[in-house]
Write a protein that holds these residues in place. Structure first.
Motif, PDB file in Angstrom:
ATOM      1  N   THR A 149       0.912  -1.266  -0.205  1.00 42.10           N
ATOM      2  CA  THR A 149       0.071  -0.055  -0.151  1.00 42.10           C
ATOM      3  C   THR A 149       0.679   1.121   0.028  1.00 42.10           C
ATOM      4  O   THR A 149       0.504   2.204  -0.595  1.00 42.10           O
ATOM      5  CB  THR A 149      -0.902  -0.056   1.130  1.00 42.10           C
ATOM      6  OG1 THR A 149      -1.715  -1.238   0.865  1.00 42.10           O
ATOM      7  CG2 THR A 149      -1.901   1.256   1.283  1.00 42.10           C
ATOM      8  N   ASP A 165       1.003   4.167  -2.871  1.00 39.06           N
ATOM      9  CA  ASP A 165       0.391   5.479  -2.676  1.00 39.06           C
ATOM     10  C   ASP A 165       1.359   6.454  -3.178  1.00 39.06           C
ATOM     11  O   ASP A 165       1.321   7.416  -3.671  1.00 39.06           O
ATOM     12  CB  ASP A 165       0.309   5.697  -1.279  1.00 39.06           C
ATOM     13  CG  ASP A 165      -1.206   4.931  -0.569  1.00 39.06           C
ATOM     14  OD1 ASP A 165      -1.767   4.616  -1.412  1.00 39.06           O
ATOM     15  OD2 ASP A 165      -1.034   4.715   0.521  1.00 39.06           O
ATOM     16  N   ASP A 200       1.289   6.681  -7.055  1.00 35.55           N
ATOM     17  CA  ASP A 200       0.192   7.533  -7.292  1.00 35.55           C
ATOM     18  C   ASP A 200       0.272   8.885  -7.088  1.00 35.55           C
ATOM     19  O   ASP A 200       0.171   9.793  -7.742  1.00 35.55           O
ATOM     20  CB  ASP A 200      -1.090   7.415  -6.587  1.00 35.55           C
ATOM     21  CG  ASP A 200      -2.089   6.234  -7.044  1.00 35.55           C
ATOM     22  OD1 ASP A 200      -1.965   5.862  -8.060  1.00 35.55           O
ATOM     23  OD2 ASP A 200      -3.106   5.763  -6.033  1.00 35.55           O
ATOM     24  N   GLU A 201       1.152   9.369  -6.030  1.00 41.85           N
ATOM     25  CA  GLU A 201       1.505  10.673  -5.801  1.00 41.85           C
ATOM     26  C   GLU A 201       2.534  11.352  -6.860  1.00 41.85           C
ATOM     27  O   GLU A 201       2.505  12.453  -7.405  1.00 41.85           O
ATOM     28  CB  GLU A 201       2.235  10.693  -4.211  1.00 41.85           C
ATOM     29  CG  GLU A 201       2.764  12.078  -3.770  1.00 41.85           C
ATOM     30  CD  GLU A 201       1.658  13.220  -3.900  1.00 41.85           C
ATOM     31  OE1 GLU A 201       1.827  14.404  -4.167  1.00 41.85           O
ATOM     32  OE2 GLU A 201       0.254  12.684  -3.549  1.00 41.85           O
ATOM     33  N   PRO A 214      -4.276  10.302  -4.736  1.00 43.12           N
ATOM     34  CA  PRO A 214      -4.781   8.684  -4.804  1.00 43.12           C
ATOM     35  C   PRO A 214      -5.749   8.431  -5.902  1.00 43.12           C
ATOM     36  O   PRO A 214      -6.748   9.138  -5.746  1.00 43.12           O
ATOM     37  CB  PRO A 214      -5.268   8.269  -3.310  1.00 43.12           C
ATOM     38  CG  PRO A 214      -5.162   9.622  -2.569  1.00 43.12           C
ATOM     39  CD  PRO A 214      -4.619  10.803  -3.460  1.00 43.12           C
TER      40      PRO A 214
END
Length: 136
Positions: A61, A65, A68-69, A75
């Motif tokens: 996870t 994350d 995505d950043e 997110p």
């Protein structure tokens, strides 16, 4: 122990022609197999597209994350995302957009030396197009 010979990602496409327009035509993944089988419910069709070398990327996870950043700035990931290494992420992004994808984030430089774009496909699957511009 037996070795794995192939990774095949199977995606359901209500609009198979639209999916082929994106992946085969716009992104240049040639058909390895195109088979139609008559059934009582209509013609059943499978198209297997060549995608070069396949890998299985498992991320926890915090890594999801972080990606995505770096790629998008917020997110957006789901449990599965398809990533395709391409010769030119910017040109492939333009082709994918013309082929029906929707931009989530434009090609963005990552700390891993790649240029990554995030797209949403008509299949409801997120797609990362990336070009490795520096050694990983």
């Amino acid at each position: 122990m037996t070795g794995t010979l192939q990774l095949r990602l199977v995606l359901h496409a209500d609009d198979l022609d639209g999916a082929l327009a994106l992946f085969r035509d716009a992104l240049g993944m040639p058909a390895e197999l195109d088979l139609t089988t008559p059934t009582d419910d209509g013609d059943a069709r499978v198209v297997v597209l060549e995608a070069g070398r396949a890998t299985l990327e498992l991320v926890n996870t915090p890594q999801r994350d972080l990606i995505d950043e770096l790629e998008v700035g917020r997110p957006v990931s789901r449990e599965m995302r398809v990533a395709l290494e391409v010769d030119d992420a910017a040109a492939a992004t333009d082709a994918a957009l013309a082929g029906g994808a929707v931009e989530v984030a434009p090609p963005t430089r990552t700390p891993w030396g790649s240029l990554n774009a995030r797209l949403e496909t008509p299949l409801g699957v997120q797609l990362t197009l990336f070009t490795q511009v520096e050694p990983e």
